[in-house]
Design a protein around this motif. Structure first.
Motif, short mmCIF file in Angstrom:
data_model
loop_
_atom_site.label_atom_id
_atom_site.label_comp_id
_atom_site.label_asym_id
_atom_site.label_seq_id
_atom_site.Cartn_x
_atom_site.Cartn_y
_atom_site.Cartn_z
N THR A 140 49.13 11.17 14.32
CA THR A 140 48.39 11.70 13.18
C THR A 140 47.20 10.78 12.87
OG1 THR A 140 48.52 12.24 10.81
CG2 THR A 140 49.97 10.51 11.62
N SER A 141 46.15 11.38 12.41
CA SER A 141 44.95 10.60 12.09
C SER A 141 45.03 9.96 10.71
CB SER A 141 43.72 11.50 12.15
OG SER A 141 43.83 12.57 11.21
N ASP A 142 46.03 10.31 9.91
CA ASP A 142 46.18 9.78 8.57
C ASP A 142 47.61 9.31 8.37
OD1 ASP A 142 45.66 9.04 5.98
OD2 ASP A 142 45.81 11.09 5.18
N PRO A 143 47.96 8.17 8.93
CA PRO A 143 49.33 7.68 8.78
C PRO A 143 49.63 7.33 7.33
CG PRO A 143 47.97 5.99 9.76
CD PRO A 143 47.12 7.22 9.68
N PRO A 144 50.90 7.28 6.95
CA PRO A 144 51.26 6.95 5.56
C PRO A 144 50.74 5.56 5.17
CG PRO A 144 53.16 7.80 6.77
CD PRO A 144 52.09 7.56 7.78
N GLY A 145 50.40 5.40 3.89
CA GLY A 145 49.94 4.10 3.40
C GLY A 145 51.06 3.07 3.39
N ARG A 146 50.67 1.85 3.50
CA ARG A 146 51.63 0.74 3.47
C ARG A 146 51.41 -0.08 2.20
NH1 ARG A 146 50.60 -2.97 6.73
NH2 ARG A 146 48.45 -2.37 7.27
N CYS A 147 52.52 -0.61 1.71
CA CYS A 147 52.46 -1.42 0.50
C CYS A 147 52.30 -2.89 0.91
CB CYS A 147 53.71 -1.24 -0.36
SG CYS A 147 53.67 -2.14 -1.92
N VAL B 62 47.63 0.14 1.20
CA VAL B 62 46.55 0.09 2.17
C VAL B 62 46.80 1.16 3.23
CG1 VAL B 62 46.08 -2.37 1.81
CG2 VAL B 62 47.77 -1.66 3.52
N ARG B 63 45.72 1.66 3.82
CA ARG B 63 45.83 2.67 4.87
C ARG B 63 45.11 2.15 6.11
NH1 ARG B 63 47.89 7.35 3.02
NH2 ARG B 63 47.90 7.68 0.74
N ASP B 64 45.76 2.42 7.24
CA ASP B 64 45.19 1.98 8.51
C ASP B 64 44.09 2.94 8.94
OD1 ASP B 64 47.20 0.07 8.41
OD2 ASP B 64 48.57 1.26 9.67
N THR B 65 43.13 2.41 9.65
CA THR B 65 42.03 3.23 10.16
C THR B 65 42.37 3.72 11.57
OG1 THR B 65 40.94 1.24 11.00
CG2 THR B 65 40.32 2.01 8.79
N CYS B 66 42.14 5.01 11.85
CA CYS B 66 42.53 5.62 13.13
C CYS B 66 41.35 6.40 13.71
CB CYS B 66 43.72 6.57 12.95
SG CYS B 66 45.21 5.77 12.27
N THR B 67 41.25 6.36 15.03
CA THR B 67 40.24 7.13 15.76
C THR B 67 40.94 7.87 16.89
OG1 THR B 67 39.77 5.21 17.18
CG2 THR B 67 38.37 5.54 15.24
N ALA B 68 40.45 9.09 17.21
CA ALA B 68 41.08 9.92 18.24
C ALA B 68 40.85 9.33 19.63
CB ALA B 68 40.52 11.33 18.17
N VAL B 69 41.88 9.43 20.47
CA VAL B 69 41.77 9.00 21.86
C VAL B 69 40.93 10.02 22.61
CG1 VAL B 69 43.08 8.54 23.98
CG2 VAL B 69 43.99 7.81 21.77
N GLU B 70 40.06 9.56 23.47
CA GLU B 70 39.19 10.48 24.21
C GLU B 70 40.01 11.39 25.13
OE1 GLU B 70 36.31 8.23 26.31
OE2 GLU B 70 35.42 7.31 24.50
N THR B 71 39.46 12.59 25.36
CA THR B 71 40.17 13.59 26.17
C THR B 71 40.43 13.08 27.58
OG1 THR B 71 39.11 15.36 24.90
CG2 THR B 71 40.11 15.97 27.00
#
Length: 209
Positions: A120-127, A150-159
């Motif tokens: 998922t591109s929006d994982p759950p926030g961490r305390c 805090v929320r981690d930053t995510c980018t999609a893996v290239e095709t």
């Protein structure tokens, strides 16, 4: 003339004597009677009876016409066909296995600089725990607990790297249970590996077996 008459009588008597028939009546010990034209077997009571056979002229047979030879049609000689081996029934075509596309992957990074893969591109926030201080600003007198979401930053893996990244993720999940000592944590990691392996085996990235 008398000699001719006597000769005729003698000849007639000879013919009559030649036409006599003798019947044998045979009685066994139980009283059963059998009549036959030959002497009785030994042990049976035998009586004979002589009867004059009736002379009958031989029947005149009409000449039988010889039928013309039947002309049978000449049948062609058929050569035996060579025994052909049995033809095996064609096997039904095997339906291709429908394969699914793997879920998209995202490369995520924590605030602490750790990288991990997520579906998922929006994982759950961490305390993220915060340090609590007292009213006077003294950290030793602080009471209670506080954290920052805090929320981690995510980018999609290239095709182009999608299948290779998924394959590496399955291999890393297989080795993960060996790096922990807790039985519960190892079981949780094994379950996660089995889930990822099933997704990979039924995907269009895996080679058909």
């Amino acid at each position: 003339m008398k000699c001719l008459l006597v000769f005729t009588l003698l000849l007639t008597c000879g013919e009559l004597h030649a036409d006599e028939v003798i019947f044998y009546r045979c009685t066994d010990a139980t009283g059963a009677l059998t009549v036959q034209n030959m002497p009785c077997p030994k042990g049976m009571q035998q009586t004979t009876k002589v009867m004059q056979a009736v002379a009958t002229p031989p029947p005149t047979l009409a000449p039988v016409a010889t039928p013309a030879a039947a002309v049978l049609p000449v049948l062609p000689v058929l050569s035996a066909a060579p025994h052909a081996p049995p033809v095996a029934a064609p096997k039904p075509p095997v339906a291709p296995v429908a394969r699914k596309a793997l879920p998209p992957l995202f490369q995520c990074r924590t605030r602490e600089g750790q990288n991990y893969l997520s579906e998922t591109s929006d994982p759950p926030g961490r305390c993220l725990a915060l340090r609590v201080t007292g009213l006077d600003g003294n950290p030793d007198t602080g009471a209670g607990e506080a954290c920052e979401i805090v929320r981690d930053t995510c980018t999609a893996v290239e095709t182009a790297q999608h299948c290779a990244t998924w394959h590496q993720r399955v291999r890393d999940a297989e080795a993960a249970p060996r790096s922990v000592t807790s039985t519960r944590a190892a079981q949780s990691l094994q379950d996660e590996h089995q889930r990822l392996q099933k997704l990979w085996d039924s995907s269009d990235c895996a080679e058909p077996k």
